[in-house]
Structures are given as C-alpha cells and as structure tokens.
Design a protein around this motif. Sequence first.
Motif, PDB file in Angstrom:
ATOM      1  N   PRO A   1      -2.598   0.511 -10.952  1.00 56.65           N
ATOM      2  CA  PRO A   1      -2.750   1.723 -10.140  1.00 56.65           C
ATOM      3  C   PRO A   1      -2.090   2.929 -10.814  1.00 56.65           C
ATOM      4  O   PRO A   1      -0.997   2.828 -11.379  1.00 56.65           O
TER       5      PRO A   1
ATOM      6  N   ARG B   1      -7.539  -5.533  -0.956  1.00 59.75           N
ATOM      7  CA  ARG B   1      -7.408  -4.130  -1.326  1.00 59.75           C
ATOM      8  C   ARG B   1      -8.443  -3.249  -0.648  1.00 59.75           C
ATOM      9  O   ARG B   1      -8.609  -2.111  -1.037  1.00 59.75           O
TER      10      ARG B   1
ATOM     11  N   ARG C   1       0.829  -1.202   0.000  1.00 63.09           N
ATOM     12  CA  ARG C   1       0.000   0.000   0.000  1.00 63.09           C
ATOM     13  C   ARG C   1       0.867   1.257   0.000  1.00 63.09           C
ATOM     14  O   ARG C   1       0.449   2.299  -0.506  1.00 63.09           O
TER      15      ARG C   1
ATOM     16  N   HIS D   1      -2.930   5.458  -4.651  1.00 62.58           N
ATOM     17  CA  HIS D   1      -4.127   5.457  -3.821  1.00 62.58           C
ATOM     18  C   HIS D   1      -4.622   4.042  -3.517  1.00 62.58           C
ATOM     19  O   HIS D   1      -5.658   3.878  -2.874  1.00 62.58           O
ATOM     20  N   GLU D   2      -3.900   3.024  -3.979  1.00 60.96           N
ATOM     21  CA  GLU D   2      -4.254   1.626  -3.715  1.00 60.96           C
ATOM     22  C   GLU D   2      -2.979   0.805  -3.745  1.00 60.96           C
ATOM     23  O   GLU D   2      -1.957   1.255  -4.280  1.00 60.96           O
TER      24      GLU D   2
END
Length: 358
Positions: free
Chosen positions: A328, A357, A200, A347-348
């Motif tokens: 991503p 996720r 992440r 953002h992920e």
Amino acid sequence: MGEQGYGGTQRPSDALEHAGDRTSRYAIDNPGLPPHRPRLADEDPKAAKRAERQVSVLFLISIVGTLLFFIGYFGVGQIGNNEGFDVIHLQNVLLGVGTALAMFGIGIGIVHWAKTLMPDHEMAEDRHEIRTEADRQVAAGMVQDIIDESQIKRRPLLRNTMIGAMLLAPLPFIAVFRDLDDTDNFSDKETENFGVERFRHTMWAEGVRLVRDPTGAPIKASDVTLGSAVHVIPEGLNELHEGKLNEKAKAVVLLMRLDPAKVNISPGRENWNVDGIFAYSKVCTHVGCPIALYEQHTHHLLCPCHQSTFDLTQECKVIFGPASHALPQLPIAVNDEGFLVAQSDFHEPVGPVYWERG
C-alpha cells in the motif's frame, strides 16, 4: 571346459532344460516370522507399572505446557497493558515453551506407550474384502482387540491423563484463531472479516508529519536524497503510552526517492509523491514481515523472510516471491514549512492479504 552358471559348471543344454523350473530350484523357503522377544514390561509387572507412570508423566507435561500457554497468552499480556520488550519477551517464551511441551508430551507419551505397553507381536494376515455380516463382525472384533491390546480400559491413569492432555492441547490454537475475529467491536456487518478494520486504519491522517524511526525527527523533502531509503513513522507515535507497538506495526513506512520519469504512475496517484519521493508500507503483504532491504540500482524492495520482491517503479508490484499484493502507498505532500506530511491514511488495509480487502 564348461560354462559357469548359477549352479557351477554346466552345459548350455542343461541350462535350457531347466529354465522352466528355475523358480522351484532356486526359490528361498519362507523363513516365517522371527521368534518374539518379550520386553521387560511383558515379564515384570513392576516394569509395566513404571512404564505406565512414565507415560502418565509425559501426558501431565503436555497439560502443564498448555497451561503455560494460557498464562502467557491471557495473563502476561494483560499486566497493566504493559507492552515493554521485557513483557513481550516473557510472553513469547511462555507461548513457545508451552506449545512445545503440549505437543511434545502427547507425542512422546503415545510413542512410549506403544513401545513399552502395547502388544508387539508381529502378525501376517491375508487381505480380503469385507462383505458378509460375519466379516463385519470379525472387523468389529478386530477393533475391540485393538482397544484391549492398548490396555486403555485397565490402566485408568493412562486413560485419564491422555484424555486430559488431548482435550487441553487444541485449546491454544482455538484461542489464537478466535482472537483474529474482532467482529464484536464493530456494528457494521460489512466489517465482519477477521478484524480487517484493525489494519484499514492507522495513525496516518491528513497533515501528520513524517518523522524518522526511531528518533522522531521530522523530515524535509530536501533531506531525502536520490537513491536513499528512510524508515519513517507518524509524528506522535513515540509519545504513546498504550498500544505503541501495535500502532507502529501498522504504520511503519519506507520513504525512497528516485527519478519520477522511471515510475509508472497509475491514474489518480499523480500527486501522491513529492518530486520522486514515494512512501510505501513496510509491512509485507505475504505474512507481515518488515521490509527493510532496498536495492538502489534496481529499485526493488526485498522482504528478508520469504524473499518477496516489490518493484518501486511499478508502484511496488510483486515481481517475485509468495506475496500476491502490492505494498500500500501512503499519499504524501509538503507543508508550508517544507516538511513531508501525509495527505491521508492508507487507502487500503496494510499487511497480509488473507484479510478481506473489499
């Protein structure tokens, strides 16, 4: 002139007359089982003992292979936290050779055991349902016969080496899967999802400049021409002494420029690009292979491992292949000096989608 049949010249009436007993006339008698041919180990005790030692050596090879795996997995990778390519190469060799020997030793050992020492008489038995207690006792007796025929009781060397090899062989797989779980490093219960926090967060953050891989040269928006693709890493990555390869594996990015009018941009992502310059993770969302093929005319990104194809005009949505998740996107901007910089981290999580996720 007569008509030809199975038995030579015969009349049609003869064929009709004997049609009903054709099976009995032309049936082939059951030849029975072929005579048993004893093997060398069946007649020569020395040959049997030699075969036993050979099988035991194969099981010992399996044990050595497992130990090599553990040396590579837990030993080589911990040498001074050195992540140089020589160390990684040695570790990969030990892991591959160790796993191969562990599986090879057990597999070939059991096959050699069966072919040289276990009884090889052919048997034919009628199949019947097991219902009565007597039948169950017969079945139990058959299991006992199999154990006796395997000679596992009277050949302790075989038994002990096989048990040792079979106990050790699964441990490398347990170690690998156990190492996926990094929940002990996080106090938040929501992160208990096979170490998803590792993927992440990357080195990208607000204001971090985009630099070329591997030179580390910063990139201006004017450097990225229409239809080009640039391999990018975050500034400062090359200066790392520890964990450099791990960070690079997560943070690598492909930078491409195309006509913004050709891109379907989702609400909220309107300012994530700079005049048609888009940045997307290079890590394929199937099994994590590096994506490096960009088709300029179709605006497709292709993963060379399993041919997953991502459409840049649809925010790298999957249009072909086993990947099930879009790449991503890294939000980018231009600083006061004209260099491309990141607006934030991804953002992920990057990488394969078998990590949670949520």
